[in-house]
Write a protein that holds these residues in place. Sequence first.
Motif, short mmCIF file in Angstrom:
data_model
loop_
_atom_site.label_atom_id
_atom_site.label_comp_id
_atom_site.label_asym_id
_atom_site.label_seq_id
_atom_site.Cartn_x
_atom_site.Cartn_y
_atom_site.Cartn_z
N ALA A 96 0.80 -1.23 0.21
CA ALA A 96 -0.15 0.09 -0.11
C ALA A 96 0.90 1.33 -0.05
CB ALA A 96 -1.08 -0.05 1.23
N ALA A 97 2.02 1.22 -0.25
CA ALA A 97 3.04 2.24 -0.55
C ALA A 97 2.45 3.21 -1.41
CB ALA A 97 4.56 1.84 -0.31
N LEU A 98 2.73 4.57 -1.24
CA LEU A 98 2.43 5.64 -2.12
C LEU A 98 3.65 6.59 -2.62
CD1 LEU A 98 -1.22 6.90 -0.63
CD2 LEU A 98 -0.64 5.29 -2.32
N ASP A 99 3.52 6.99 -3.99
CA ASP A 99 4.57 7.79 -4.35
C ASP A 99 5.61 7.23 -4.34
OD1 ASP A 99 2.70 9.92 -4.79
OD2 ASP A 99 3.02 10.59 -2.74
N VAL A 100 5.99 6.29 -4.51
CA VAL A 100 7.29 5.34 -4.74
C VAL A 100 8.00 5.75 -5.74
CG1 VAL A 100 8.58 3.10 -5.04
CG2 VAL A 100 6.25 3.29 -3.78
N ARG A 101 9.42 6.18 -5.44
CA ARG A 101 10.35 6.79 -6.40
C ARG A 101 10.35 6.04 -7.62
NH1 ARG A 101 14.16 10.57 -5.21
NH2 ARG A 101 15.64 9.96 -6.70
N LEU A 102 10.61 6.53 -9.14
CA LEU A 102 10.56 5.89 -10.03
C LEU A 102 11.85 5.16 -10.25
CD1 LEU A 102 9.09 8.43 -12.47
CD2 LEU A 102 7.69 6.83 -11.25
N ASP A 103 12.91 5.34 -9.40
CA ASP A 103 14.17 4.71 -9.55
C ASP A 103 14.20 3.77 -8.23
OD1 ASP A 103 14.57 6.72 -7.58
OD2 ASP A 103 16.29 7.54 -8.31
N ALA A 104 13.16 3.55 -7.45
CA ALA A 104 13.50 2.71 -6.50
C ALA A 104 13.17 1.15 -6.97
CB ALA A 104 12.22 2.81 -5.42
N PRO A 105 14.32 0.29 -6.52
CA PRO A 105 14.06 -1.23 -7.06
C PRO A 105 12.83 -1.77 -6.26
CG PRO A 105 15.80 -0.92 -5.44
CD PRO A 105 15.45 0.44 -5.66
N VAL A 106 12.15 -2.66 -6.75
CA VAL A 106 11.28 -3.45 -6.15
C VAL A 106 12.11 -4.83 -5.84
CG1 VAL A 106 9.23 -4.79 -6.29
CG2 VAL A 106 9.29 -2.65 -7.51
N THR A 107 11.81 -5.13 -4.50
CA THR A 107 12.84 -6.54 -4.27
C THR A 107 11.74 -7.51 -3.48
OG1 THR A 107 13.23 -5.48 -2.13
CG2 THR A 107 14.89 -5.20 -4.03
N VAL A 108 11.92 -8.73 -3.85
CA VAL A 108 11.24 -9.77 -2.97
C VAL A 108 12.34 -10.91 -2.86
CG1 VAL A 108 9.43 -11.37 -3.45
CG2 VAL A 108 9.28 -9.48 -4.55
N ARG A 109 12.35 -11.13 -1.22
CA ARG A 109 13.37 -11.98 -0.81
C ARG A 109 12.66 -12.94 0.11
NH1 ARG A 109 18.53 -12.30 0.12
NH2 ARG A 109 19.25 -13.17 2.10
N VAL A 110 13.18 -14.04 -0.04
CA VAL A 110 12.47 -15.21 0.87
C VAL A 110 13.43 -15.71 2.17
CG1 VAL A 110 13.29 -17.15 -0.84
CG2 VAL A 110 11.33 -17.64 0.76
N THR A 111 13.05 -16.11 3.08
CA THR A 111 13.72 -16.53 4.28
C THR A 111 13.31 -18.07 4.62
OG1 THR A 111 13.96 -14.22 5.33
CG2 THR A 111 14.47 -15.92 6.69
N ASP A 112 14.12 -18.93 4.72
CA ASP A 112 13.88 -20.38 5.16
C ASP A 112 13.29 -20.79 3.95
OD1 ASP A 112 15.04 -20.25 7.58
OD2 ASP A 112 13.00 -19.27 8.40
N GLY A 113 13.59 -20.85 2.65
CA GLY A 113 12.94 -21.31 1.69
C GLY A 113 13.68 -20.98 0.33
N GLN A 114 12.87 -21.13 -0.86
CA GLN A 114 13.55 -20.71 -2.28
C GLN A 114 12.08 -20.12 -3.17
OE1 GLN A 114 16.53 -21.61 -4.11
NE2 GLN A 114 17.11 -21.35 -2.09
N LEU A 115 12.48 -19.20 -3.73
CA LEU A 115 11.43 -18.64 -4.59
C LEU A 115 11.09 -19.41 -5.68
CD1 LEU A 115 12.81 -14.79 -4.83
CD2 LEU A 115 10.40 -15.34 -3.70
N ASP A 116 9.94 -19.33 -5.98
CA ASP A 116 9.50 -20.17 -7.36
C ASP A 116 8.98 -19.35 -8.41
OD1 ASP A 116 9.61 -22.57 -5.97
OD2 ASP A 116 7.63 -22.25 -4.92
N GLU A 117 8.21 -18.20 -7.81
CA GLU A 117 7.68 -17.16 -9.00
C GLU A 117 7.76 -15.95 -8.53
OE1 GLU A 117 4.81 -17.12 -12.75
OE2 GLU A 117 3.83 -17.94 -10.80
N VAL A 118 7.90 -14.92 -9.32
CA VAL A 118 7.63 -13.57 -8.99
C VAL A 118 6.99 -12.89 -10.00
CG1 VAL A 118 8.37 -11.26 -8.13
CG2 VAL A 118 9.56 -13.46 -6.97
N VAL A 119 5.78 -12.34 -9.97
CA VAL A 119 5.17 -11.51 -11.12
C VAL A 119 5.08 -9.98 -10.59
CG1 VAL A 119 3.26 -11.33 -12.67
CG2 VAL A 119 4.22 -13.59 -12.25
N VAL A 120 5.39 -9.01 -11.23
CA VAL A 120 4.84 -7.68 -10.78
C VAL A 120 4.32 -6.99 -12.05
CG1 VAL A 120 5.81 -5.51 -9.81
CG2 VAL A 120 6.92 -7.50 -9.22
N THR A 121 3.21 -6.40 -11.76
CA THR A 121 2.37 -5.78 -13.17
C THR A 121 1.86 -4.74 -12.72
OG1 THR A 121 2.11 -8.32 -13.64
CG2 THR A 121 1.01 -6.70 -14.91
#
Length: 410
Positions: free
Chosen positions: A64-89
Amino acid sequence: MSSGRRPSTPARRGARAWVPAALVLALAAPLGACQADSGSGGAAAPAATASPAPARIDVLPADAALDVRLDAPVTVRVTDGQLDEVVVTAQDGTPLEGAVAGDGLTWTSTAPLLAGARYEVRATAHGSGGAPAERTSSFTALDPAVTAFPAVAPLSGSTVGVGMPVIVTFDEAVADDRRALVEERLRVTTSPAPVEGSWRWVSATQVQYRPAEFWPAQTDVHLDVDLGSTEVAPGVWGVTRDIDFHVGAAVVSQVDVQAHTLTVTRDGEVLRTIPVTTGQDGHGGKYVTRSGTKVVMSLEESRQMDAETTGVSRDDPEYYDVAVRYAMRLTNSGEFLHAAPWSAASHGRANVSHGCTGMGLEDARWLFEQSYVGDVVVFTGTDRAVEPGNGFDAWGYSWEQWRAGSALQG
């Protein structure tokens, strides 16, 4: 005489020996401490084991964050596991590009955010024990109040001459400390072969690019203006654009002011030598044609020329207001190549103009049809030089001087 008791006899070989009960208990006690009881009391409960920890998925920006800078990276991190899929649209269905790190624990976006777009993030993973995990979130990118739009010359899809610089003009100033970053994101590529070139800052709102030498004829040029995620000044964001243009034949002309000639070459071959008239002497030298390398800035089949626009008042005997044909601008100050049938007697003989290079109507028409914006015209024969900034002046600098104007040098 018998006592009435049976005499004791040694135990027979192979018979079971009698062991006192106390001794049996003493021998059994150590066994009871080391192994489970197999008697009617039942088996002992196995030792408890910890269950595998579930995977935890963390997402930035926060939900729900607003006014996120256009140069800000989007990061998804998993702890105690492995990522399967990330979809950002984005809400219009545009996917945000990204990649998973080699360890499989972190996904990071690799493209800028779209201004004002709302993004949905969906990530799935599995824990160390195989249990699935899922996380969804959303955020909204900044919609800048102020942008710096880059107007580019030449226009996309155009064909230009070998002397044409790439000119990027912003409608908002670029901060001094952001020029290097902006320059890094203005990428010029050429085909069929690479061409060495450099940017040079003309002002806070304009930067120009030229090759070390004239463009090779028949070169395709691509400019990637990758500024969509760049803050070019505090609170001012860039815009992304792509420009493609073509460099045509190498049309290079030589004007000898003293000989009153204009010699036109194409790809090194002389096509025509044209008798001309250039700027007259006297009047404090203000009409003398400038020497130096000039570049055709515009092509106008017809143009009304009013001397007042060059500082000549209407009551001056040298004032003129005349329609000319086949006008090819060379300087901001008002020098053109054009047809001048009224001065035909002076063509090839004398310099009588107010600084322009005049010629016969048919020669002017022929030259106009051979020419592109960006063609090169080299003038010699006067002591008056082209001033910096007076026209497309990129070739008035040595290569070393030009490169020194880059924010990436030093």
